[in-house]
Design a protein around this motif. Structure first.
Motif, PDB file in Angstrom:
ATOM      1  N   LEU A 142       0.834  -1.200   0.000  1.00  0.00           N
ATOM      2  CA  LEU A 142       0.000   0.000   0.000  1.00  0.00           C
ATOM      3  C   LEU A 142       0.870   1.251   0.000  1.00  0.00           C
ATOM      4  CD1 LEU A 142      -2.701   1.477   0.220  1.00  0.00           C
ATOM      5  CD2 LEU A 142      -2.573   1.197   2.709  1.00  0.00           C
ATOM      6  N   CYS A 143       1.945   1.223   0.769  1.00  0.00           N
ATOM      7  CA  CYS A 143       2.849   2.364   0.838  1.00  0.00           C
ATOM      8  C   CYS A 143       3.436   2.670  -0.540  1.00  0.00           C
ATOM      9  CB  CYS A 143       3.958   2.056   1.835  1.00  0.00           C
ATOM     10  SG  CYS A 143       5.020   3.453   2.195  1.00  0.00           S
ATOM     11  N   SER A 144       3.872   1.628  -1.257  1.00  0.00           N
ATOM     12  CA  SER A 144       4.429   1.807  -2.599  1.00  0.00           C
ATOM     13  C   SER A 144       3.368   2.342  -3.556  1.00  0.00           C
ATOM     14  CB  SER A 144       4.981   0.477  -3.124  1.00  0.00           C
ATOM     15  OG  SER A 144       6.014   0.003  -2.304  1.00  0.00           O
ATOM     16  N   GLN A 145       2.146   1.860  -3.416  1.00  0.00           N
ATOM     17  CA  GLN A 145       1.057   2.337  -4.274  1.00  0.00           C
ATOM     18  C   GLN A 145       0.743   3.806  -4.011  1.00  0.00           C
ATOM     19  OE1 GLN A 145      -2.003  -0.510  -3.283  1.00  0.00           O
ATOM     20  NE2 GLN A 145      -1.408  -1.925  -4.934  1.00  0.00           N
ATOM     21  N   LEU A 146       0.769   4.227  -2.756  1.00  0.00           N
ATOM     22  CA  LEU A 146       0.521   5.628  -2.416  1.00  0.00           C
ATOM     23  C   LEU A 146       1.606   6.537  -3.002  1.00  0.00           C
ATOM     24  CD1 LEU A 146      -0.579   5.272   1.333  1.00  0.00           C
ATOM     25  CD2 LEU A 146      -2.038   5.874  -0.615  1.00  0.00           C
ATOM     26  N   VAL A 147       2.846   6.085  -2.922  1.00  0.00           N
ATOM     27  CA  VAL A 147       3.951   6.873  -3.472  1.00  0.00           C
ATOM     28  C   VAL A 147       3.850   6.959  -4.987  1.00  0.00           C
ATOM     29  CG1 VAL A 147       6.447   6.900  -3.838  1.00  0.00           C
ATOM     30  CG2 VAL A 147       5.519   6.466  -1.559  1.00  0.00           C
ATOM     31  N   ALA A 148       3.606   5.803  -5.636  1.00  0.00           N
ATOM     32  CA  ALA A 148       3.484   5.789  -7.095  1.00  0.00           C
ATOM     33  C   ALA A 148       2.315   6.659  -7.557  1.00  0.00           C
ATOM     34  CB  ALA A 148       3.308   4.352  -7.587  1.00  0.00           C
ATOM     35  N   GLY A 149       1.204   6.588  -6.830  1.00  0.00           N
ATOM     36  CA  GLY A 149       0.049   7.410  -7.161  1.00  0.00           C
ATOM     37  C   GLY A 149       0.336   8.896  -7.020  1.00  0.00           C
ATOM     38  N   SER A 150       1.113   9.266  -6.007  1.00  0.00           N
ATOM     39  CA  SER A 150       1.474  10.667  -5.807  1.00  0.00           C
ATOM     40  C   SER A 150       2.301  11.195  -6.976  1.00  0.00           C
ATOM     41  CB  SER A 150       2.256  10.832  -4.497  1.00  0.00           C
ATOM     42  OG  SER A 150       1.482  10.453  -3.384  1.00  0.00           O
ATOM     43  N   TRP A 151       3.310  10.424  -7.381  1.00  0.00           N
ATOM     44  CA  TRP A 151       4.140  10.824  -8.526  1.00  0.00           C
ATOM     45  C   TRP A 151       3.315  10.878  -9.812  1.00  0.00           C
ATOM     46  CZ3 TRP A 151       8.932  12.787  -8.557  1.00  0.00           C
ATOM     47  CH2 TRP A 151       9.752  12.597  -7.437  1.00  0.00           C
ATOM     48  N   LEU A 152       2.464   9.885 -10.009  1.00  0.00           N
ATOM     49  CA  LEU A 152       1.682   9.807 -11.245  1.00  0.00           C
ATOM     50  C   LEU A 152       0.694  10.966 -11.363  1.00  0.00           C
ATOM     51  CD1 LEU A 152       0.866   8.272 -13.807  1.00  0.00           C
ATOM     52  CD2 LEU A 152      -0.732   6.942 -12.408  1.00  0.00           C
ATOM     53  N   LEU A 153      -0.064  11.224 -10.300  1.00  0.00           N
ATOM     54  CA  LEU A 153      -1.053  12.301 -10.342  1.00  0.00           C
ATOM     55  C   LEU A 153      -0.382  13.658 -10.500  1.00  0.00           C
ATOM     56  CD1 LEU A 153      -3.494  11.033  -7.556  1.00  0.00           C
ATOM     57  CD2 LEU A 153      -3.919  11.085 -10.015  1.00  0.00           C
ATOM     58  N   GLY A 154       0.740  13.855  -9.807  1.00  0.00           N
ATOM     59  CA  GLY A 154       1.476  15.097  -9.979  1.00  0.00           C
ATOM     60  C   GLY A 154       1.990  15.255 -11.401  1.00  0.00           C
ATOM     61  N   GLY A 155       2.492  14.157 -11.988  1.00  0.00           N
ATOM     62  CA  GLY A 155       3.011  14.199 -13.348  1.00  0.00           C
ATOM     63  C   GLY A 155       1.931  14.501 -14.369  1.00  0.00           C
ATOM     64  N   ILE A 156       0.754  13.914 -14.192  1.00  0.00           N
ATOM     65  CA  ILE A 156      -0.359  14.178 -15.118  1.00  0.00           C
ATOM     66  C   ILE A 156      -0.756  15.646 -15.073  1.00  0.00           C
ATOM     67  CG2 ILE A 156      -2.804  13.717 -15.543  1.00  0.00           C
ATOM     68  CD1 ILE A 156      -2.285  10.832 -14.619  1.00  0.00           C
ATOM     69  N   ASP A 157      -0.863  16.191 -13.874  1.00  0.00           N
ATOM     70  CA  ASP A 157      -1.220  17.605 -13.727  1.00  0.00           C
ATOM     71  C   ASP A 157      -0.144  18.494 -14.341  1.00  0.00           C
ATOM     72  OD1 ASP A 157      -2.771  19.866 -12.599  1.00  0.00           O
ATOM     73  OD2 ASP A 157      -1.018  20.096 -11.304  1.00  0.00           O
ATOM     74  N   GLY A 158       1.125  18.178 -14.090  1.00  0.00           N
ATOM     75  CA  GLY A 158       2.206  18.977 -14.641  1.00  0.00           C
ATOM     76  C   GLY A 158       2.239  18.950 -16.148  1.00  0.00           C
ATOM     77  N   LEU A 159       2.042  17.777 -16.734  1.00  0.00           N
ATOM     78  CA  LEU A 159       2.067  17.648 -18.187  1.00  0.00           C
ATOM     79  C   LEU A 159       0.917  18.418 -18.830  1.00  0.00           C
ATOM     80  CD1 LEU A 159       3.371  16.327 -20.661  1.00  0.00           C
ATOM     81  CD2 LEU A 159       1.876  14.349 -20.306  1.00  0.00           C
ATOM     82  N   MET A 160      -0.281  18.299 -18.272  1.00  0.00           N
ATOM     83  CA  MET A 160      -1.438  18.989 -18.844  1.00  0.00           C
ATOM     84  C   MET A 160      -1.292  20.498 -18.752  1.00  0.00           C
ATOM     85  SD  MET A 160      -4.820  16.705 -17.886  1.00  0.00           S
ATOM     86  CE  MET A 160      -4.651  16.969 -16.116  1.00  0.00           C
ATOM     87  N   GLN A 161      -0.882  20.993 -17.585  1.00  0.00           N
ATOM     88  CA  GLN A 161      -0.812  22.443 -17.413  1.00  0.00           C
ATOM     89  C   GLN A 161       0.358  23.056 -18.180  1.00  0.00           C
ATOM     90  OE1 GLN A 161      -1.808  24.559 -13.935  1.00  0.00           O
ATOM     91  NE2 GLN A 161      -2.583  22.790 -12.828  1.00  0.00           N
ATOM     92  N   ALA A 162       1.490  22.362 -18.250  1.00  0.00           N
ATOM     93  CA  ALA A 162       2.629  22.889 -19.006  1.00  0.00           C
ATOM     94  C   ALA A 162       2.309  22.936 -20.496  1.00  0.00           C
ATOM     95  CB  ALA A 162       3.861  22.027 -18.760  1.00  0.00           C
ATOM     96  N   SER A 163       1.679  21.882 -21.008  1.00  0.00           N
ATOM     97  CA  SER A 163       1.313  21.843 -22.426  1.00  0.00           C
ATOM     98  C   SER A 163       0.306  22.942 -22.764  1.00  0.00           C
ATOM     99  CB  SER A 163       0.734  20.467 -22.784  1.00  0.00           C
ATOM    100  OG  SER A 163       1.650  19.443 -22.516  1.00  0.00           O
ATOM    101  N   ALA A 164      -0.694  23.098 -21.903  1.00  0.00           N
ATOM    102  CA  ALA A 164      -1.721  24.109 -22.152  1.00  0.00           C
ATOM    103  C   ALA A 164      -1.154  25.521 -22.050  1.00  0.00           C
ATOM    104  CB  ALA A 164      -2.875  23.932 -21.162  1.00  0.00           C
ATOM    105  N   ALA A 165      -0.307  25.768 -21.052  1.00  0.00           N
ATOM    106  CA  ALA A 165       0.237  27.117 -20.847  1.00  0.00           C
ATOM    107  C   ALA A 165       1.086  27.574 -22.029  1.00  0.00           C
ATOM    108  CB  ALA A 165       1.061  27.161 -19.567  1.00  0.00           C
ATOM    109  N   LEU A 166       1.859  26.667 -22.600  1.00  0.00           N
ATOM    110  CA  LEU A 166       2.737  27.040 -23.710  1.00  0.00           C
ATOM    111  C   LEU A 166       2.030  27.028 -25.061  1.00  0.00           C
ATOM    112  CD1 LEU A 166       6.058  25.242 -22.718  1.00  0.00           C
ATOM    113  CD2 LEU A 166       5.463  27.646 -22.460  1.00  0.00           C
ATOM    114  N   SER A 167       0.773  26.597 -25.101  1.00  0.00           N
ATOM    115  CA  SER A 167       0.027  26.581 -26.362  1.00  0.00           C
ATOM    116  C   SER A 167      -0.615  27.926 -26.673  1.00  0.00           C
ATOM    117  CB  SER A 167      -1.057  25.491 -26.318  1.00  0.00           C
ATOM    118  OG  SER A 167      -2.073  25.831 -25.371  1.00  0.00           O
ATOM    119  N   PHE A 168      -0.656  28.839 -25.700  1.00  0.00           N
ATOM    120  CA  PHE A 168      -1.266  30.152 -25.916  1.00  0.00           C
ATOM    121  C   PHE A 168      -0.340  31.063 -26.727  1.00  0.00           C
ATOM    122  CE2 PHE A 168      -3.584  28.899 -21.993  1.00  0.00           C
ATOM    123  CZ  PHE A 168      -4.880  29.086 -22.456  1.00  0.00           C
TER     124      PHE A 168
END
Length: 295
Positions: A142-168
């Motif tokens: 469970l601990c490993s899953q929580l850590v992996a989920g934290s990295w994954l969710l942060g990465g998804i948010d970062g990728l979406m917002q960085a891509s959108a911000a630079l598209s303007f």
């Protein structure tokens, strides 16, 4: 001629106006910030090494803490070296790729830390309120899953917002009145309607800030971890000021000062808060010093 039509590739770069001027007072402040950066590097690297090398610290709690130190280490390394290099070399330019990388890494690490802090609060709640069932409720899997989920969710948010911000389209000044590329500051330069993006960013903040913060406050209130709440409050509070307040209410100077708290000062506080009063970490540090001295 618009900057987008220029044949000079450097004309496409953004200009970071920075946090400091070249006055005597600001040089002293820059020195303090740089020393804080070094202290953050040393503190977080030391925490990672101690947790990795000492078998007594191979528990879910310390594994989560090592991931927090890793995120803080990467966060300050994403922001401060570029800021320091620009200040020392009197060069304020940053490429669109460099700007996008800063946005992606900052949101990945900042968002990941939001979820990781909530996982750490759950770990403390289980350890204090259900100690006999701790190894069942907080297994290594469970601990490993929580850590992996934290990295994954942060990465998804970062990728979406960085891509959108630079598209303007940025058809006016490319001067960012900040010391690093942050999405809200970049939006001030856009010459298009950003309402949909800002609404999307607000929804992301609710999911990544308010929900984890509510869980942390509930669990830490039950376990009375007041010292942890101070750092958590500073981290989440300053992020909400920047990302959840309407742009019309944001002062540029105020935003830079607030951003400095969660990019510069919080990463150096975490190793102190989570280790100074911890007997296991202090014992591991003494053992490490003994082995180093013996060598």
């Amino acid at each position: 001629i618009a900057m987008e039509n220029s044949t000079d590739p450097t004309a496409m770069n953004f200009i970071l106006l920075g946090l400091f001027d070249y006055t005597k007072t600001h040089r002293v402040l820059f020195s303090l910030v740089f020393m804080t950066f070094i202290a953050s590097l040393v503190g977080n690297i030391l925490m990672i090494l101690l947790i990795h090398t000492d078998p007594r610290l191979h528990t879910p709690m310390y594994f989560l803490l090592s991931q927090l130190s890793l995120m803080d280490l990467m966060l300050v390394s994403t922001i401060i070296p570029k800021m320091a290099a620009n200040y020392l070399l009197n060069s304020r330019s940053i490429s669109p790729a460099g700007c996008g990388s800063q946005i992606f890494l900052f949101l990945t690490l900042g968002g990941g830390e939001c979820f990781l802090l909530s996982a750490m609060s759950y770990d403390r709640y289980v350890a204090i309120c259900h100690p006999l069932r701790y190894h069942v409720l907080m297994s290594h899997k469970l601990c490993s899953q929580l850590v992996a989920g934290s990295w994954l969710l942060g990465g998804i948010d970062g990728l979406m917002q960085a891509s959108a911000a630079l598209s303007f389209p940025y058809c006016h000044s490319r001067e960012i009145d900040h010391f690093f590329c942050e999405a809200p500051s970049l939006m001030r330069l856009v010459c298009a309607d950003t309402t949909v993006f800002e609404f999307f960013m607000y929804i992301c903040c609710i999911l990544m800030l308010l929900i984890p913060l509510s869980l942390i406050v509930a669990s830490y209130t039950l376990t009375t971890c007041s010292s942890h709440l101070v750092v958590v409050g500073m981290f989440y509070g300053t992020l909400m000021v920047i990302y959840m307040r309407p742009r019309s209410y944001q002062s540029v100077g105020h935003s830079k000062v607030v951003s400095a708290f969660y990019t510069i000062f919080t990463p150096v506080l975490n190793p102190l808060i989570y280790s100074v009063r911890n007997k296991d970490v202090k014992g591991a540090f003494r053992n490490w010093l003994g082995k180093t001295h013996a060598m």
